[in-house]
Design a protein around this motif. Structure first.
Motif, PDB file in Angstrom:
ATOM      1  N   ILE A  92       3.159  -6.139   3.973  1.00 20.48           N
ATOM      2  CA  ILE A  92       3.540  -5.788   2.603  1.00 20.48           C
ATOM      3  C   ILE A  92       3.165  -4.338   2.325  1.00 20.48           C
ATOM      4  N   ALA A  93       1.966  -3.958   2.739  1.00 20.90           N
ATOM      5  CA  ALA A  93       1.553  -2.563   2.561  1.00 20.90           C
ATOM      6  C   ALA A  93       2.479  -1.626   3.325  1.00 20.90           C
ATOM      7  N   GLN A  94       2.864  -2.012   4.524  1.00 23.74           N
ATOM      8  CA  GLN A  94       3.765  -1.184   5.326  1.00 23.74           C
ATOM      9  C   GLN A  94       5.135  -1.062   4.665  1.00 23.74           C
ATOM     10  N   ALA A  95       5.593  -2.149   4.056  1.00 21.74           N
ATOM     11  CA  ALA A  95       6.909  -2.119   3.409  1.00 21.74           C
ATOM     12  C   ALA A  95       6.933  -1.121   2.258  1.00 21.74           C
ATOM     13  N   PHE A  96       5.806  -0.962   1.573  1.00 19.62           N
ATOM     14  CA  PHE A  96       5.724  -0.016   0.465  1.00 19.62           C
ATOM     15  C   PHE A  96       5.307   1.388   0.924  1.00 19.62           C
ATOM     16  N   GLY A  97       4.997   1.521   2.208  1.00 18.29           N
ATOM     17  CA  GLY A  97       4.569   2.817   2.710  1.00 18.29           C
ATOM     18  C   GLY A  97       3.186   3.209   2.250  1.00 18.29           C
ATOM     19  N   ILE A  98       2.318   2.230   2.028  1.00 18.26           N
ATOM     20  CA  ILE A  98       0.973   2.494   1.531  1.00 18.26           C
ATOM     21  C   ILE A  98       0.088   2.976   2.676  1.00 18.26           C
ATOM     22  N   GLN A  99      -0.595   4.084   2.452  1.00 19.69           N
ATOM     23  CA  GLN A  99      -1.470   4.662   3.454  1.00 19.69           C
ATOM     24  C   GLN A  99      -2.945   4.386   3.171  1.00 19.69           C
ATOM     25  N   SER A 100      -3.278   4.160   1.903  1.00 19.10           N
ATOM     26  CA  SER A 100      -4.666   3.909   1.549  1.00 19.10           C
ATOM     27  C   SER A 100      -4.712   3.040   0.303  1.00 19.10           C
ATOM     28  N   ILE A 101      -5.865   2.425   0.077  1.00 18.15           N
ATOM     29  CA  ILE A 101      -6.047   1.600  -1.111  1.00 18.15           C
ATOM     30  C   ILE A 101      -7.267   2.102  -1.867  1.00 18.15           C
ATOM     31  N   PRO A 102      -7.307   1.820  -3.173  1.00 17.62           N
ATOM     32  CA  PRO A 102      -6.366   0.990  -3.937  1.00 17.62           C
ATOM     33  C   PRO A 102      -5.020   1.664  -4.116  1.00 17.62           C
ATOM     34  N   ALA A 103      -3.993   0.827  -4.181  1.00 16.11           N
ATOM     35  CA  ALA A 103      -2.637   1.299  -4.426  1.00 16.11           C
ATOM     36  C   ALA A 103      -1.923   0.297  -5.315  1.00 16.11           C
ATOM     37  N   VAL A 104      -1.073   0.815  -6.188  1.00 15.87           N
ATOM     38  CA  VAL A 104      -0.353  -0.029  -7.147  1.00 15.87           C
ATOM     39  C   VAL A 104       1.109   0.373  -7.153  1.00 15.87           C
ATOM     40  N   VAL A 105       1.989  -0.635  -7.117  1.00 16.50           N
ATOM     41  CA  VAL A 105       3.427  -0.378  -7.143  1.00 16.50           C
ATOM     42  C   VAL A 105       4.064  -1.289  -8.186  1.00 16.50           C
ATOM     43  N   GLN A 117      -1.917   5.722  -6.369  1.00 11.95           N
ATOM     44  CA  GLN A 117      -2.999   5.340  -5.476  1.00 11.95           C
ATOM     45  C   GLN A 117      -4.308   5.870  -6.043  1.00 11.95           C
ATOM     46  N   GLY A 118      -5.387   5.159  -5.732  1.00 13.96           N
ATOM     47  CA  GLY A 118      -6.689   5.548  -6.236  1.00 13.96           C
ATOM     48  C   GLY A 118      -7.066   4.789  -7.490  1.00 13.96           C
ATOM     49  N   GLY A 119      -8.287   5.002  -7.955  1.00 12.55           N
ATOM     50  CA  GLY A 119      -8.764   4.307  -9.133  1.00 12.55           C
ATOM     51  C   GLY A 119      -8.221   4.903 -10.426  1.00 12.55           C
ATOM     52  N   GLN A 120      -8.192   4.085 -11.465  1.00 14.50           N
ATOM     53  CA  GLN A 120      -7.736   4.512 -12.801  1.00 14.50           C
ATOM     54  C   GLN A 120      -8.604   3.818 -13.845  1.00 14.50           C
ATOM     55  N   THR A 121      -8.747   4.456 -14.977  1.00 14.29           N
ATOM     56  CA  THR A 121      -9.472   3.808 -16.074  1.00 14.29           C
ATOM     57  C   THR A 121      -8.564   2.777 -16.733  1.00 14.29           C
ATOM     58  N   GLU A 122      -9.145   1.906 -17.529  1.00 12.79           N
ATOM     59  CA  GLU A 122      -8.338   0.898 -18.212  1.00 12.79           C
ATOM     60  C   GLU A 122      -7.366   1.548 -19.194  1.00 12.79           C
ATOM     61  N   THR A 123      -7.789   2.635 -19.819  1.00  9.17           N
ATOM     62  CA  THR A 123      -6.892   3.349 -20.733  1.00  9.17           C
ATOM     63  C   THR A 123      -5.696   3.925 -19.985  1.00  9.17           C
ATOM     64  N   GLU A 124      -5.939   4.509 -18.820  1.00  6.43           N
ATOM     65  CA  GLU A 124      -4.849   5.072 -18.021  1.00  6.43           C
ATOM     66  C   GLU A 124      -3.908   3.975 -17.525  1.00  6.43           C
ATOM     67  N   ILE A 125      -4.496   2.829 -17.157  1.00  4.57           N
ATOM     68  CA  ILE A 125      -3.664   1.697 -16.709  1.00  4.57           C
ATOM     69  C   ILE A 125      -2.794   1.199 -17.863  1.00  4.57           C
ATOM     70  N   ARG A 126      -3.378   1.110 -19.052  1.00  6.04           N
ATOM     71  CA  ARG A 126      -2.617   0.671 -20.224  1.00  6.04           C
ATOM     72  C   ARG A 126      -1.437   1.601 -20.485  1.00  6.04           C
ATOM     73  N   GLN A 127      -1.661   2.888 -20.380  1.00  2.00           N
ATOM     74  CA  GLN A 127      -0.601   3.865 -20.603  1.00  2.00           C
ATOM     75  C   GLN A 127       0.469   3.755 -19.515  1.00  2.00           C
ATOM     76  N   TRP A 128       0.042   3.537 -18.280  1.00  2.47           N
ATOM     77  CA  TRP A 128       0.988   3.424 -17.158  1.00  2.47           C
ATOM     78  C   TRP A 128       1.865   2.182 -17.326  1.00  2.47           C
ATOM     79  N   ILE A 129       1.241   1.071 -17.693  1.00  2.00           N
ATOM     80  CA  ILE A 129       2.004  -0.164 -17.911  1.00  2.00           C
ATOM     81  C   ILE A 129       2.999   0.012 -19.047  1.00  2.00           C
ATOM     82  N   ASP A 130       2.568   0.621 -20.135  1.00  2.00           N
ATOM     83  CA  ASP A 130       3.475   0.836 -21.267  1.00  2.00           C
ATOM     84  C   ASP A 130       4.680   1.669 -20.856  1.00  2.00           C
TER      85      ASP A 130
END
Length: 288
Positions: A92-105, A117-130
């Protein structure tokens, strides 16, 4: 019936059957290579699916997944969190071309829409999801539109689950065995039967069996019962370690008994669980 063994295979099945057509999809799901197409590609035609790739070796990835879990629950089915253990599902990681974790698609309509890729704060995640939700607004089918109405409940499973819920393990075991007699390949019945057999044993364990087993390590019956007690008490690592130690100290029929019971206990858990993987490795070393 609390304890180490999770009967969710029975409960989730019953709950899924009762979910009305058009109800919101689940907030999160564990995804493997086996269910990737259904839970990510097909599901993403309804709502966005956010794939979070984690590893037990990366505490940052596990913490990130937990944050996404909270945000997904708060959004009440507007999108689905798909947790992927890359150690067990590298393709699954190969299908997305992921080279390192954490990674989100984020996946929508079967295609990657956004990633980081990489860590994010909850505020940044909320903004990304929106931002993801705004990008797909009005473009997907919506929750509950891919799957047909829930199929009728199988009366054989209903009878087995009713017996189990009432504590009649003997009747539940007989009901699941009857299903397997008619359908030897029924995976749900096989899994449920293993859980019922364990719970039936755990119900009749003698008091102080762990202390007794510790005092007499040569008593194989006591070791088997003590492992059941530890497993029922939410200590699978201790139960596995006890039986692996017994394997090292025994031979012939006694070793076969212990090894067979240990393999049965492994089957009560997801084979990808880190403590199961580790115990299987230790068992192999003990045997060879």
């Amino acid at each position: 019936m609390s304890g180490a063994v999770d009967l969710s295979v029975l409960k989730e099945r019953a709950q899924a059957k009762k979910t009305p057509e058009g109800a919101r999809v689940a907030a999160s799901v564990d995804v493997t290579e086996a269910n990737f197409e259904a839970e990510v590609l097909q599901r993403s035609t309804q709502v966005p699916v956010v794939v979070v790739l984690t590893s037990a070796r990366s505490e940052v990835s596990l913490a990130l997944a937990d944050v996404f879990e909270r945000v997904a629950a708060a959004d009440n089915g507007a999108w689905v969190l798909a947790r992927v253990d890359v150690d067990s599902n590298m393709r699954i990681a190969q299908a997305f071309g992921i080279q390192s974790i954490p990674a989100v698609v984020a996946v929508a309509a079967g295609q990657p829409l956004a990633d980081f890729q990489g860590g994010q704060t909850e505020t940044e995640i909320r903004q990304w999801i929106d931002a993801v939700l705004r990008a797909v607004e009005g473009k997907l089918a919506g929750p509950g539109t891919v799957e047909d109405a829930a199929e009728p409940e199988d009366p054989r499973f209903v009878a087995a689950e009713t017996a189990l819920e009432s504590g009649d393990f003997e009747a539940a075991e007989a009901a699941y065995k009857a299903i397997l007699d008619a359908e030897p390949g029924n995976a749900n019945a096989k899994t449920a039967l293993r859980h019922v057999a364990f719970l039936g044993r755990a119900e009749s364990l003698p008091e102080g069996i762990v202390d007794k087993a510790d005092a007499d390590r040569a008593d194989i019956d006591a070791q088997l019962q003590a492992a059941d007690a530890e497993l029922f008490d939410q200590q699978p690592e201790a139960a596995f370690a006890r039986l692996i130690d017994a394997v090292k100290r025994t031979a012939g029929d006694d070793r076969t008994r212990v090894r067979t019971r240990l393999l049965e206990l492994f089957e009560l858990f997801d084979p990808a669980e880190p403590f199961v993987v580790a115990a299987r490795r230790k068992l192999a070393l003990a045997l060879y």
